[in-house]
Design an enzyme around this catalytic site. Structure first.
Site, mmCIF file in Angstrom:
data_model
loop_
_atom_site.group_PDB
_atom_site.id
_atom_site.type_symbol
_atom_site.label_atom_id
_atom_site.label_comp_id
_atom_site.label_asym_id
_atom_site.label_seq_id
_atom_site.Cartn_x
_atom_site.Cartn_y
_atom_site.Cartn_z
ATOM 1 N N SER A 1 57.962 -75.521 -81.483
ATOM 2 C CA SER A 1 58.004 -76.631 -82.448
ATOM 3 C C SER A 1 56.777 -77.544 -82.364
ATOM 4 C CB SER A 1 59.290 -77.432 -82.253
ATOM 5 O OG SER A 1 60.390 -76.596 -82.459
ATOM 6 N N ARG B 1 47.438 -78.053 -82.795
ATOM 7 C CA ARG B 1 47.314 -79.223 -81.913
ATOM 8 C C ARG B 1 48.657 -79.445 -81.227
ATOM 9 N NH1 ARG B 1 48.021 -81.137 -86.952
ATOM 10 N NH2 ARG B 1 49.796 -82.519 -87.287
ATOM 11 N N ASP C 1 61.941 -73.999 -86.387
ATOM 12 C CA ASP C 1 63.385 -74.270 -86.272
ATOM 13 C C ASP C 1 64.100 -74.330 -87.625
ATOM 14 O OD1 ASP C 1 62.231 -76.680 -87.005
ATOM 15 O OD2 ASP C 1 63.262 -77.881 -85.502
#
Length: 494
Positions: A178, A193, A231
């Site tokens: 995530s 990032r 997710d």
């Protein structure tokens, strides 16, 4: 959803009553006008947060326009419309042993699941949650992934007899990661990032599946990563596994996002061979949606300017759990400063950003006691405001209602946008198929005034006839169960 149609306007209509009543109280009071100023601030907030049906339909239409633009080209829209490379959602026919790894914060989870052959359902599942030592969140890529792989090895070693791997097959894993990645296939993606307190420089730009695979090899874990999962896409997979008519998923939690099933030939920016299924799951990243039709207030604009990502995630900042309580706090602070709403002095705690969390706002909004005791306790415990009067508490509840109602109704408009894009917003002659939308997230699950309002508003937008064929279902744990199911539907042995 049919039975809820009658209630469609409840959440919208409830807003006007209390503020007007409170103004009536003020007229009787005839005091120095401070109460009048406080009520005026709430009334202004109510007007600026207004979401009449016409406006919500404009928001939905704007969402559709942005969806088309995001599918046409990279960077073509504020909506990223990311290609997930998931072209086979679970059908319920999957069987075997599958694992999931869910990395998205200061803990990670590992899960195993035995899928049954006969009844096409989950026969057995187990999971473990593991904290990540803070030093590994800012160390090296190898150190982090070696730690995760070692814990995964431990978990695999505890596999009981009720979990059975067919002879000659390697264990398979769905990996929920995530953090922002650029996905390049169903099982590869480069890290853009870090967020959420992680900062591991040598992992940026690397394929996170390759990093995990190398670490598993170093730790002697014989496992194949079959799917790299977002997710929200996992929530869609879980929903589809249990309900074959699920076509989209929405997460309403701390943050918010949506994913849906698109026809592959309707994605101009897709340059690969069309998948056999003819379908592709799109991860919308809808939290970044913005439109001139969104009802933004001075409080939203200030919150955005002071945030870590100014100008980004505007939709998320007005509908998701991270921000609703903070918006209420900002309005209360203005009332305290300009109308001495709580006392002669401005309560110091009220000046602390994000001190009022959305679960606390929800508890106040749901307070049904005659003296609004929960509201009084929350003001005292969180903001150190003691001896609040009943009429003060009533205004606080009203403010929670205004902010939650706007968020819920805009979430419904977003869902209408997805249904419109998929051509599911109209009744087609002879079409008896239901359309199901999987929802998950703490905000949806625990803030019932919000979720009721959202569902009622969706019914109102769709009309009685269409809303009979649309159903919202709760799909739990997309990042765990959903990831394992996607490993199954994209297994190398299928």
């Amino acid at each position: 959803m049919e039975k809820k149609v009658v209630l469609a306007v409840v959440c919208a209509a409830a807003v006007a009553g209390t503020v007007t009543a409170a103004i009536g109280v003020n007229r009787k009071m005839g005091k120095d006008g401070r109460w009048a100023r406080a009520i005026e601030i709430v009334k202004e907030m109510e007007e600026k947060c207004a979401t009449p049906i016409g406006k919500l339909k404009q928001v939905a239409d704007a969402m559709v326009v942005e969806m088309h633009a995001g599918l046409a080209s990279e960077g073509g829209s504020k909506l990223k419309m990311l290609i997930s490379y998931v072209d086979n959602l679970p059908t319920g026919d999957e069987n075997g042993l599958f694992y999931a790894l869910d990395l998205g914060g200061t803990n990670f989870r590992v899960l195993r699941m035995q899928l049954g052959q006969e009844d096409g359902r989950i026969v057995n599942q187990e999971f473990a949650e593991v904290p990540i030592p803070p030093n590994l969140m800012t160390g090296t890529s190898d150190a982090l992934f070696d730690y995760i792989a070692a814990e995964l090895a431990k978990f695999v070693s505890q596999e009981g007899e009720e979990f059975q791997l067919p002879p000659g097959k390697k264990r398979e894993l769905g990996f929920t990661f995530s953090f922002p990645v650029t996905q390049t296939s169903i099982a590869s993606g480069t890290l853009v990032r870090w967020t959420k307190g992680f900062s591991i420089d040598d992992a940026v730009g690397q394929d996170v599946v390759a990093e995990l695979t190398k670490a598993m090899e170093r730790q002697g874990v014989h496992m194949h990563v079959s799917a790299l999962v977002n997710d929200t896409v996992g929530t869609l997979a879980g929903g589809k596994y249990f309900h074959k008519d699920v076509i989209a998923a929405v997460i309403l939690g701390t943050g918010t996002n949506a994913a849906y099933v698109e026809r592959a030939h309707a994605i101009p920016k897709w340059h690969g061979a069309l998948p056999e299924s003819g379908e592709m799951v799109i991860n919308m990243e809808w939290g970044n949606f913005r439109s001139s039709h969104l009802p933004l207030t001075e409080y939203d604009l200030e919150l955005d300017v002071e945030s870590l990502n100014p100008g980004e995630q505007i939709f998320e900042k007005i509908i998701s759990g991270m921000y609703l309580g903070e918006i209420v706090r900002r309005v209360l602070l203005k009332m305290a400063e300009e109308a001495a709403f709580f006392s002669e002095t401005v309560p110091a705690k009220l000046k602390v950003p994000f001190i009022l969390r959305t679960p606390d706002m929800s508890a106040m909004h749901h307070d049904t006691s005659s003296d609004l005791k929960v509201v009084g306790n929350k003001l005292k415990d969180i903001l150190e405001i003691s001896n609040s009067s009943l009429k003060t508490r009533k205004v606080v509840v009203e403010l929670c209602n205004i902010v939650a109602t706007r968020g819920a109704r805009l979430a419904a408009a977003g869902i209408l946008g997805i249904l419109k894009k998929m051509g599911k917003d109209k009744v087609k002659v002879g079409d008896k198929q239901r359309t199901m939308i999987a929802l998950d997230g703490g905000l949806y699950e625990h803030y019932s005034e919000y979720s009721k309002c959202m569902e009622n508003t969706l019914n109102e937008l769709l009309g009685e006839e269409v809303s009979k064929s649309i159903e919202i279902v709760h799909s739990n744990d997309g990042s765990g169960i959903g990831a394992a199911l996607l490993a199954a539907s994209h297994s190398q042995y299928r």
